[in-house]
Motif scaffolding. Structure first.
Motif: not given
Length: 440
Positions: A439, A99, A434
């Motif tokens: 994200q 990620a 994240k």
């Protein structure tokens, strides 16, 4: 010298024990040294993001800073926590590389594969640590200009958080002055040694409420903590570090050897016995540096990884100067940096604090204390917010963490995790990362 591999660890195959299948890791890498001062050389290792849904240029860049001081990001953080492979060179399902691009820096100089040519080149305070890191980042973002516009985050653990706070402030000032070109997006302070005294003063109450101390033990630990407090209040920080070591010994003696990194586990040996034969520096490096340098990790880093990298000087051993790093920083160890966090928040920097529920060395109770003393104007609004529960990523309906976010400050409580959150709760740590990097 810079080495970039189109296909990483070509000489290594990750073997799945369950399936018997072999699968090569296919992420792009780079690594190099930067001379940050005369006699001081810092090593960095970059993994480009390896995502099936986005290009690395579309994902953030994360720099990971280990604790200690003397713990190695290229070793422990990489192979024990968030890198693409674990210590057995098997693929890690919760690697952060899926990620984000991840930059491991062996920091301060003398840590991991970083090294000094002479004793006076070791850092003795976080100001020097931050100055060295600024030189490295200037080189990195100049040589790898593709990352100048990518959101850049600093994530940290333990003493790495103390360093990360000061580095973040130094970097913010450098960006404003135009000496570093990057898109600094925030800093995350994991189980961080921001206010050492608040941690030490809450060891007794935390252990007492978790049934690891009785009344007499609580009195002993509290007495030892008060001695640390007096030294800090008198600005006798070297003495405070020594008394901190004494307080840890008192904790071990009264809890039958509780593990400072996770109260639900216990050290296999009676570390309190070392106090009678070792000075406090030796005792503390045994407690807090050697666990980051297990024999299997040392063999890996000084064996196949060293061979792979191909740029490590012949006289440099991974982790060989780690105890010196800790020793030279001892006088700065107990100094707080709460004021630095305040300055970051006031400057508009995104700051996240995250902590493991089962951590003792930097317990959540102590973190809450210094957070509540922040002078940041948004603190009343933050305090008035209610916690938001987060499900475990692999178990819907089971709470894995709590979090609270207000303006540019966030706090995550990670349940069932100790000091090394990515090791204890990998899926939750990945989800938190994240969320911090926007994200999720």
């Amino acid at each position: 010298m810079d080495r970039t591999a189109a296909c990483t660890l070509l000489f290594l195959l990750a073997v799945s024990v369950n399936t018997g299948l072999c699968s090569p890791l296919a992420a792009k890498e780079a690594w190099s040294y930067v001379k940050v001062r005369d006699g001081a050389h810092m090593f960095w290792w970059l993994y480009y993001a390896d995502s099936q849904s986005a290009q690395s240029s579309e994902l953030p860049l994360i720099m990971w800073l280990q604790g200690g001081p003397g713990g190695s990001g290229s070793g422990f953080g990489n192979f024990e926590e968030i890198g693409p492979l674990n210590r057995k060179l098997e693929p890690r399902k919760t690697s952060w590389v899926q990620a984000a691009s991840v930059l491991f820096v062996d920091n301060p100089v003398g840590t991991g594969f970083s090294y000094t040519d002479r004793p006076d080149a070791f850092a003795t305070n976080v100001a020097t640590v931050a100055s060295d890191m600024l030189v490295l980042l200037q080189h990195f973002f100049t040589e790898r200009a593709e990352f100048q516009s990518v959101p850049f985050y600093i994530f940290s653990e333990s003493y790495g958080g103390k360093m990360a706070a000061v580095i973040s402030l130094t970097l913010t000032e450098a960006i404003a002055q135009g000496t570093v070109k990057c898109n600094f997006a925030g800093v995350a302070l994991g189980d961080s040694w921001i206010s050492p005294l608040d941690s030490v003063m809450t060891w007794g109450p935390y252990l007492y409420t978790t049934s690891l101390l009785d009344d007499s033990g609580l009195a002993d630990v509290s007495s030892a903590a008060e001695a640390v407090k007096r030294a800090v209040e008198q600005q006798q920080f070297a003495k405070a570090t020594e008394l901190w070591s004494v307080a840890e010994t008192v904790v071990e003696q009264n809890t039958n050897g509780v593990n400072f990194y996770n109260i639900l586990t216990q050290e296999p040996d009676d570390r309190s016995s070392f106090a009678v034969v070792e000075n406090f520096i030796s005792l503390q490096t045994r407690r807090h540096i050697r666990p980051l340098h297990s024999q299997s990790l040392r063999e890996l880093m000084n064996g196949s990884i060293r061979k792979k990298l191909g740029i490590i000087p012949q006289n440099v051993t991974w982790g060989g100067q780690a105890e010196d790093v800790f020793s030279y920083m001892a006088g700065d160890f107990m100094r707080p940096v709460v004021d630095v966090v305040d300055q970051l928040l006031s400057a508009g920097v995104n700051v996240t604090v995250y902590n493991g529920q089962l951590d003792l060395i930097v317990d959540t109770m102590g973190q809450e204390l210094w957070v509540k003393r922040l002078k940041w104007e948004g603190l009343p609004g933050f305090n008035n917010m209610r916690w938001t529960p987060l499900d475990e990523p692999t178990s819907t309906g089971i709470t894995g963490a709590f979090c609270k976010t207000y303006k540019n400050f966030a706090f995550f409580w990670i349940l069932k995790a100790g000091h090394m959150i990515p090791s204890d709760q990998g899926p939750m740590a990945l989800q938190m990362m994240k969320m911090i990097t926007q994200q999720d």
